[in-house]
Design a protein around this motif. Structure first.
Motif, PDB file in Angstrom:
ATOM      1  N   THR A 225     -94.570 -59.340  72.230  1.00 12.75           N
ATOM      2  CA  THR A 225     -93.194 -58.910  72.458  1.00 12.75           C
ATOM      3  C   THR A 225     -92.279 -60.103  72.198  1.00 12.75           C
ATOM      4  N   PHE A 226     -91.160 -59.856  71.542  1.00 13.11           N
ATOM      5  CA  PHE A 226     -90.174 -60.914  71.339  1.00 13.11           C
ATOM      6  C   PHE A 226     -88.775 -60.325  71.378  1.00 13.11           C
ATOM      7  N   ARG A 227     -87.816 -61.190  71.676  1.00 13.14           N
ATOM      8  CA  ARG A 227     -86.406 -60.802  71.650  1.00 13.14           C
ATOM      9  C   ARG A 227     -85.806 -61.382  70.378  1.00 13.14           C
ATOM     10  N   SER A 228     -85.146 -60.564  69.601  1.00 11.18           N
ATOM     11  CA  SER A 228     -84.517 -61.022  68.370  1.00 11.18           C
ATOM     12  C   SER A 228     -83.455 -62.060  68.692  1.00 11.18           C
ATOM     13  N   SER A 229     -83.282 -63.013  67.802  1.00 12.11           N
ATOM     14  CA  SER A 229     -82.259 -64.040  68.006  1.00 12.11           C
ATOM     15  C   SER A 229     -80.892 -63.568  67.507  1.00 12.11           C
ATOM     16  N   THR A 230     -80.842 -62.373  66.926  1.00 12.53           N
ATOM     17  CA  THR A 230     -79.598 -61.832  66.403  1.00 12.53           C
ATOM     18  C   THR A 230     -79.174 -60.637  67.237  1.00 12.53           C
ATOM     19  N   GLY A 231     -78.007 -60.764  67.860  1.00 10.89           N
ATOM     20  CA  GLY A 231     -77.474 -59.676  68.669  1.00 10.89           C
ATOM     21  C   GLY A 231     -76.193 -59.140  68.071  1.00 10.89           C
ATOM     22  N   THR A 232     -75.898 -57.869  68.344  1.00  8.25           N
ATOM     23  CA  THR A 232     -74.698 -57.238  67.802  1.00  8.25           C
ATOM     24  C   THR A 232     -74.077 -56.303  68.834  1.00  8.25           C
ATOM     25  N   ASN A 233     -72.817 -56.008  68.628  1.00 12.40           N
ATOM     26  CA  ASN A 233     -72.129 -55.003  69.415  1.00 12.40           C
ATOM     27  C   ASN A 233     -71.180 -54.291  68.456  1.00 12.40           C
ATOM     28  N   PRO A 234     -71.445 -53.040  68.127  1.00 10.93           N
ATOM     29  CA  PRO A 234     -72.447 -52.135  68.678  1.00 10.93           C
ATOM     30  C   PRO A 234     -73.851 -52.528  68.224  1.00 10.93           C
ATOM     31  N   PRO A 235     -74.860 -52.058  68.963  1.00 12.64           N
ATOM     32  CA  PRO A 235     -76.242 -52.428  68.648  1.00 12.64           C
ATOM     33  C   PRO A 235     -76.675 -51.971  67.255  1.00 12.64           C
ATOM     34  N   SER A 236     -77.429 -52.830  66.573  1.00  7.48           N
ATOM     35  CA  SER A 236     -77.972 -52.480  65.256  1.00  7.48           C
ATOM     36  C   SER A 236     -79.185 -51.570  65.383  1.00  7.48           C
ATOM     37  N   TYR A 237     -79.850 -51.645  66.533  1.00  7.93           N
ATOM     38  CA  TYR A 237     -81.066 -50.861  66.770  1.00  7.93           C
ATOM     39  C   TYR A 237     -80.938 -50.148  68.103  1.00  7.93           C
ATOM     40  N   GLU A 238     -81.675 -49.069  68.232  1.00  7.13           N
ATOM     41  CA  GLU A 238     -81.751 -48.322  69.487  1.00  7.13           C
ATOM     42  C   GLU A 238     -83.177 -48.382  70.009  1.00  7.13           C
ATOM     43  N   LYS A 239     -83.337 -48.184  71.287  1.00  2.00           N
ATOM     44  CA  LYS A 239     -84.674 -48.139  71.884  1.00  2.00           C
ATOM     45  C   LYS A 239     -85.475 -47.039  71.197  1.00  2.00           C
TER      46      LYS A 239
END
Length: 150
Positions: free
Chosen positions: A72-86
């Motif tokens: 499991t890893f957390r992406s280093s790239t975040g966005t708002n609105p989210p680029s991905y959904e659960k």
């Protein structure tokens, strides 16, 4: 300005080289976005004061490496609105000798920083170069006047 832009350009080129090196050694795996980690990040400047744009979503991705270990890893790239959904399925790139160094196979996670630094460097160095050339031309054209009577 030229030197300052050159520093940004060099950083962009180094980051691009690191990305290319990562891609050359990367293994591929299918992953799933298992969560979105929302973090308060500050972005932008407004009249010299920091503004708060709200929380940014960083996808948390689960994948199984080639040795069969779930990771499991957390992406280093975040966005708002989210680029991905659960629940979204994503392609994951990782190094076999270092599966913790994983990234989503997407433009932003691979190329955003190299292009940002390189682009800023090119613009700043370009503006500095144009300013230097204009200043040089003006100083040449405003050179010494011919002596009277010649």
């Amino acid at each position: 300005m030229i030197a300052f832009g050159a520093v940004f350009l060099v950083v962009g080129l180094v980051l691009a080289g690191m990305t290319i090196s990562f891609l050359a050694d990367a293994e591929r795996a299918r992953g799933t976005v298992v969560a979105l980690e929302w973090r308060d990040d500050d972005h932008g400047m407004s009249h010299g004061k920091r503004t708060h744009d709200g929380p940014v979503a960083y996808p948390v991705v689960e994948f199984t490496s080639a040795d069969g270990t779930p990771r499991t890893f957390r992406s280093s790239t975040g966005t708002n609105p989210p680029s991905y959904e659960k629940g979204d399925r994503v392609e994951v790139l990782y190094r076999a000798d270092s599966p913790g160094d994983a990234r989503i196979d997407g433009f932003a996670s691979l190329w955003l920083l190299p292009l940002l630094f390189g682009g800023i460097g090119l613009v700043i160095a370009g503006v500095g170069t144009v300013m230097a050339l204009v200043t040089r031309r003006r100083s040449r054209s405003a050179g010494p006047s011919p002596a009277p009577g010649r």
